[in-house]
Design a protein around this motif. Structure first.
Motif, PDB file in Angstrom:
ATOM      1  N   ARG A 136       2.383   3.867  16.510  1.00 40.24           N
ATOM      2  CA  ARG A 136       2.678   5.427  17.580  1.00 40.24           C
ATOM      3  C   ARG A 136       3.984   4.764  17.669  1.00 40.24           C
ATOM      4  O   ARG A 136       4.706   5.691  17.907  1.00 40.24           O
ATOM      5  N   ALA A 137       5.163   3.438  18.042  1.00 43.74           N
ATOM      6  CA  ALA A 137       6.082   2.858  18.296  1.00 43.74           C
ATOM      7  C   ALA A 137       6.556   3.168  16.790  1.00 43.74           C
ATOM      8  O   ALA A 137       7.999   3.505  16.926  1.00 43.74           O
ATOM      9  N   ALA A 138       6.437   2.831  15.571  1.00 45.30           N
ATOM     10  CA  ALA A 138       7.130   3.408  14.388  1.00 45.30           C
ATOM     11  C   ALA A 138       7.467   5.007  14.510  1.00 45.30           C
ATOM     12  O   ALA A 138       8.474   5.483  13.546  1.00 45.30           O
ATOM     13  N   ARG A 139       5.975   5.892  14.937  1.00 44.10           N
ATOM     14  CA  ARG A 139       6.242   7.177  14.906  1.00 44.10           C
ATOM     15  C   ARG A 139       7.430   7.478  15.663  1.00 44.10           C
ATOM     16  O   ARG A 139       8.870   8.355  15.357  1.00 44.10           O
ATOM     17  N   ASN A 199       9.337  10.699  13.276  1.00 41.57           N
ATOM     18  CA  ASN A 199       8.233  11.643  12.240  1.00 41.57           C
ATOM     19  C   ASN A 199       6.878  11.359  13.227  1.00 41.57           C
ATOM     20  O   ASN A 199       6.124  10.596  13.134  1.00 41.57           O
ATOM     21  N   TYR A 200       6.804  12.963  12.940  1.00 48.39           N
ATOM     22  CA  TYR A 200       5.210  12.968  13.895  1.00 48.39           C
ATOM     23  C   TYR A 200       4.150  13.757  13.286  1.00 48.39           C
ATOM     24  O   TYR A 200       2.949  14.083  13.473  1.00 48.39           O
ATOM     25  N   HIS A 201       5.102  13.684  11.841  1.00 49.58           N
ATOM     26  CA  HIS A 201       4.030  14.275  10.940  1.00 49.58           C
ATOM     27  C   HIS A 201       2.608  13.730  10.440  1.00 49.58           C
ATOM     28  O   HIS A 201       3.065  12.734  10.207  1.00 49.58           O
ATOM     29  N   GLN A 202       1.471  14.699  10.402  1.00 50.85           N
ATOM     30  CA  GLN A 202       0.207  14.076  11.205  1.00 50.85           C
ATOM     31  C   GLN A 202      -0.237  13.933   9.275  1.00 50.85           C
ATOM     32  O   GLN A 202      -1.057  12.577   9.297  1.00 50.85           O
ATOM     33  N   ARG A 203       0.357  14.299   8.659  1.00 52.60           N
ATOM     34  CA  ARG A 203       0.314  14.349   6.800  1.00 52.60           C
ATOM     35  C   ARG A 203       0.721  12.919   6.832  1.00 52.60           C
ATOM     36  O   ARG A 203       0.681  11.984   4.707  1.00 52.60           O
ATOM     37  N   GLU A 204       1.606  12.335   7.085  1.00 49.58           N
ATOM     38  CA  GLU A 204       2.747  11.228   6.513  1.00 49.58           C
ATOM     39  C   GLU A 204       2.344   9.218   7.482  1.00 49.58           C
ATOM     40  O   GLU A 204       1.294   9.974   7.975  1.00 49.58           O
ATOM     41  N   SER A 205       2.455   9.124   6.063  1.00 49.12           N
ATOM     42  CA  SER A 205       2.149   7.612   6.166  1.00 49.12           C
ATOM     43  C   SER A 205       2.931   6.659   7.266  1.00 49.12           C
ATOM     44  O   SER A 205       4.070   6.538   6.923  1.00 49.12           O
ATOM     45  N   VAL A 206       1.629   6.651   8.493  1.00 46.45           N
ATOM     46  CA  VAL A 206       2.662   5.466   9.218  1.00 46.45           C
ATOM     47  C   VAL A 206       2.488   4.291   8.730  1.00 46.45           C
ATOM     48  O   VAL A 206       3.549   2.888   8.360  1.00 46.45           O
ATOM     49  N   THR A 207       1.981   3.814   7.910  1.00 45.81           N
ATOM     50  CA  THR A 207       1.719   2.473   7.003  1.00 45.81           C
ATOM     51  C   THR A 207       3.247   1.944   6.517  1.00 45.81           C
ATOM     52  O   THR A 207       3.547   1.485   6.439  1.00 45.81           O
ATOM     53  N   ALA A 208       3.835   3.115   5.827  1.00 46.11           N
ATOM     54  CA  ALA A 208       4.778   3.663   4.563  1.00 46.11           C
ATOM     55  C   ALA A 208       6.221   3.870   5.733  1.00 46.11           C
ATOM     56  O   ALA A 208       6.619   3.242   5.304  1.00 46.11           O
TER      57      ALA A 208
END
Length: 223
Positions: free
Chosen positions: A106-109, A114-123
């Motif tokens: 959540r901190a990375a977002r 970037n809060y787009h659900q389809r975006e990779s948080v791992t990336a």
């Protein structure tokens, strides 16, 4: 607090100053929530709740701030909640590992906005070059082991560890220790049995690092 794995617990009253001590199943001690089953679920619930609240606070107040400032706020105000005394409570279960890692996700977002659900948080975490909190806990345990091994803190290694027996094997090194056998998981994944296994995988040049800072840097680059 009675700490035991017995199904039939021996009930005994304890007295202090003429008063009978009450029996509890959990108790806060030096910032840790200890339980009579030695489970860290309650403690991790507590620290992730506090970290979430702090993350929410900085999200509300630093929404329009530069990325660097957001990241520093996370490192300074949120992550310490998730790492205090982690050499003690470092959990091995996937459920609890994920519960802690979700705060960093959540901190990375937040940091990248970037809060787009389809975006990779791992990336996103890879882009930020953040190490997983699980690996940071492993590094912290190894740093503690280094200090114990070199008697830099008031824990006598001879009370807990047995040096590896000399042999002609290429893996032998006088700084390594015998693996500690464990009958139950609660002991198997406690500090010494678990960290000795990690410690023995380190190459000789890291084990013999002359300073804690050198060891810390070498371990960080390895894991």
């Amino acid at each position: 607090m009675r700490i035991t794995l017995r199904l039939n617990v021996i009930e005994t009253n304890y007295h202090l100053g003429g008063s009978v001590l009450s029996v509890v199943s959990e108790y806060p001690y030096l910032g840790l929530t200890m339980t009579n089953t030695l489970s860290w679920q309650k403690h991790i619930n507590n620290i992730t709740t506090r970290a979430n609240r702090m993350l929410g606070l900085i999200r509300r107040n630093l929404r329009a701030s530069p990325q660097k400032l957001k990241q520093q706020a996370y490192f300074t105000l949120v992550r310490p909640h998730l790492e205090y005394c982690c050499t003690v409570w470092n959990s091995h279960t996937k459920k609890l590992i994920t519960q802690v890692e979700n705060i960093q996700r959540r901190a990375a977002r937040f940091v990248l906005g970037n809060y787009h659900q389809r975006e990779s948080v791992t990336a996103m975490i890879s882009e930020l070059e953040w190490t997983s909190l699980e690996k940071r806990r492993q590094a912290a345990s190894l740093q503690m082991m280094y200090k114990i091994h070199n008697q830099l803190i008031a824990i006598n290694p001879n009370n807990y560890l047995t040096a590896m027996q000399p042999s002609a094997a290429r893996s032998f090194h006088p700084s390594k220790y015998q693996i500690i056998p464990a009958r139950v998981q609660v002991y198997q994944y406690s500090f010494f049995p678990r960290t000795v296994a990690w410690w023995n995988t380190l190459p000789d040049n890291i084990l013999t690092s002359p300073l804690p800072e050198v060891f810390k840097g070498a371990v960080a680059s390895r894991i």
